[in-house]
Enzyme design. Structure first.
Site, short mmCIF file in Angstrom:
data_model
loop_
_atom_site.label_atom_id
_atom_site.label_comp_id
_atom_site.label_asym_id
_atom_site.label_seq_id
_atom_site.Cartn_x
_atom_site.Cartn_y
_atom_site.Cartn_z
N LYS A 1 0.84 -1.20 0.00
CA LYS A 1 0.00 0.00 0.00
C LYS A 1 0.88 1.26 0.00
O LYS A 1 0.60 2.22 -0.71
CB LYS A 1 -0.94 -0.02 1.21
CG LYS A 1 -2.05 -1.05 1.04
CD LYS A 1 -2.84 -1.36 2.30
CE LYS A 1 -3.80 -2.52 2.03
NZ LYS A 1 -4.54 -2.97 3.20
N GLN B 1 -4.58 -1.66 9.40
CA GLN B 1 -4.49 -2.99 8.78
C GLN B 1 -5.17 -4.03 9.67
O GLN B 1 -4.85 -4.15 10.84
CB GLN B 1 -3.02 -3.35 8.52
CG GLN B 1 -2.82 -4.65 7.77
CD GLN B 1 -3.40 -4.59 6.35
OE1 GLN B 1 -3.26 -3.61 5.64
NE2 GLN B 1 -4.07 -5.66 5.94
N ASP C 1 -11.14 2.84 3.95
CA ASP C 1 -11.54 1.43 3.80
C ASP C 1 -13.07 1.32 3.77
O ASP C 1 -13.60 0.22 3.56
CB ASP C 1 -11.00 0.61 4.98
CG ASP C 1 -9.82 -0.26 4.57
OD1 ASP C 1 -9.62 -0.44 3.35
OD2 ASP C 1 -9.12 -0.77 5.46
#
Ligand code: NDP
Length: 288
Positions: free
Chosen positions: A54, A98, A121
């Site tokens: 990422k 994460q 997200d």
């Protein structure tokens, strides 16, 4: 006849290049450089690889990044304090924690601490609610990537029968809303669905997001259907999807492979969401 293979690597490269161009335009037009904050707790090797990828993608897209790496024994309160501080930090546009965190941390509590305007997200209740209500917000990256792949394959969604196998908050549920938003007729199947092959057979668009390798075979697929395989399952034979590719490729009209299908789209859509969050925050500053 063999199905058209939908190449997720190619589509993700196109999306990432498009985002890089748009980031450059945004900055040239007086905008600030978008910045993504990543938070990683513990030493799960796969999570480290995901976050490293990422951060690499941010660099390639001209997006800034700030990485926070915390030891496995970090307590939930300290993690939430950090996530809230990033939410208040004017220099940060996107926050990515994460997942999954170590077992002693409640992922839902951490997600709830993310500022929804920076929730790249798309997992907070605010963004999930906006999506369910058909209103603009930040959309979870993997389902957004599925729509991008369907568009790339030229799949007609309006009026199409779409069946999603799987109803997780991460993939299945957001896809229900996204496909409804595109005027598909949507069915969500799950572990209690009776006669899964018959339900799947109806689908013009069949999405598998289950986590069971090779669950869907030729008997689940209407000839000519577009099949999107979200599954990523580590097996003794390597990475496998939820679809038995060798069988289904002979029946479907178009299909995503695993690996190289939906997988690469997730990071590409994360870059797109970070830019979108930066744009929205910059507009909010102008208009209040
Ligand atoms: P979850 O475990 O959260 O959800 C799985 C869903 O599948 C549930 O709704 C469950 O039903 C349903 N299900 C389980 N077994 C069956 C069955 N035998 N028949 C029908 N339905 C069944 O998984 P996720 O949504 O998080 O992930 C699904 C897959 O997608 C995994 O392989 C994961 O690795 C992959 N994935 C890939 C991503 C990417 O490409 N970047 C990102 C996220 C996930 P019920 O609700 O009834 O329990």
């Amino acid at each position: 006849m063999s199905a058209q293979i939908i190449d997720g690597k190619q589509v993700s490269t196109e999306v990432r290049e498009r985002v890089a161009d748009e980031v450059a335009e945004f900055i040239a037009g007086g905008g600030h450089q978008p910045v993504l904050a990543t938070v990683l707790v513990g030493d799960d090797p796969a999570s480290h690889v995901y976050v490293a990828n990422k951060l690499k993608a941010c660099k390639a897209a001209g997006i800034g990044s700030v990485h926070h790496e915390l030891p496995a024994e970090t307590n939930q309160r300290d993690l939430i304090t950090l996530v809230r501080a990033l939410g208040d930090d004017d220099g940060i546009d996107g926050i990515l924690v994460q997942l999954p965190p170590p077992d002693h941390i409640d992922a839902d509590a951490v997600i709830a601490a993310i500022n929804p305007a920076k929730d790249v997200d798309g997992l907070t209740a605010t963004n999930a609610g906006l999506l369910a209500g058909g209103r603009p917000g930040l959309v979870p990256c993997t389902p957004a990537g599925v729509i991008e792949l369907l568009d790339h394959a030229g799949t007609e969604l309006e009026g199409a029968e779409a069946v999603i196998v799987g109803r997780s908050n991460l993939v299945g549920r957001p896809l229900i809303s996204l496909l409804l938003g595109r005027n598909a007729t949507v069915t969500a199947a799950h572990s209690r669905t009776r006669d899964l092959p018959a339900v799947c057979q109806r689908a013009d668009v069949l999405v598998a997001a289950v986590g069971v390798p090779g669950l869907l075979g030729a008997e689940h697929v209407k000839p000519g259907a577009t099949v999107i395989d979200v599954g990523i399952n580590r097996t003794d034979d390597g990475l496998k999807g939820d679809v038995d590719f060798d069988q289904v490729v002979e029946v479907a009209g178009a299909i995503t492979p695993v690996p190289g299908g939906v997988g690469p789209m997730t990071i590409a859509m994360l870059m797109a969401n970070t830019l979108e969050a930066a744009r929205a925050r910059s507009l909010a500053k102008v208009w209040g």
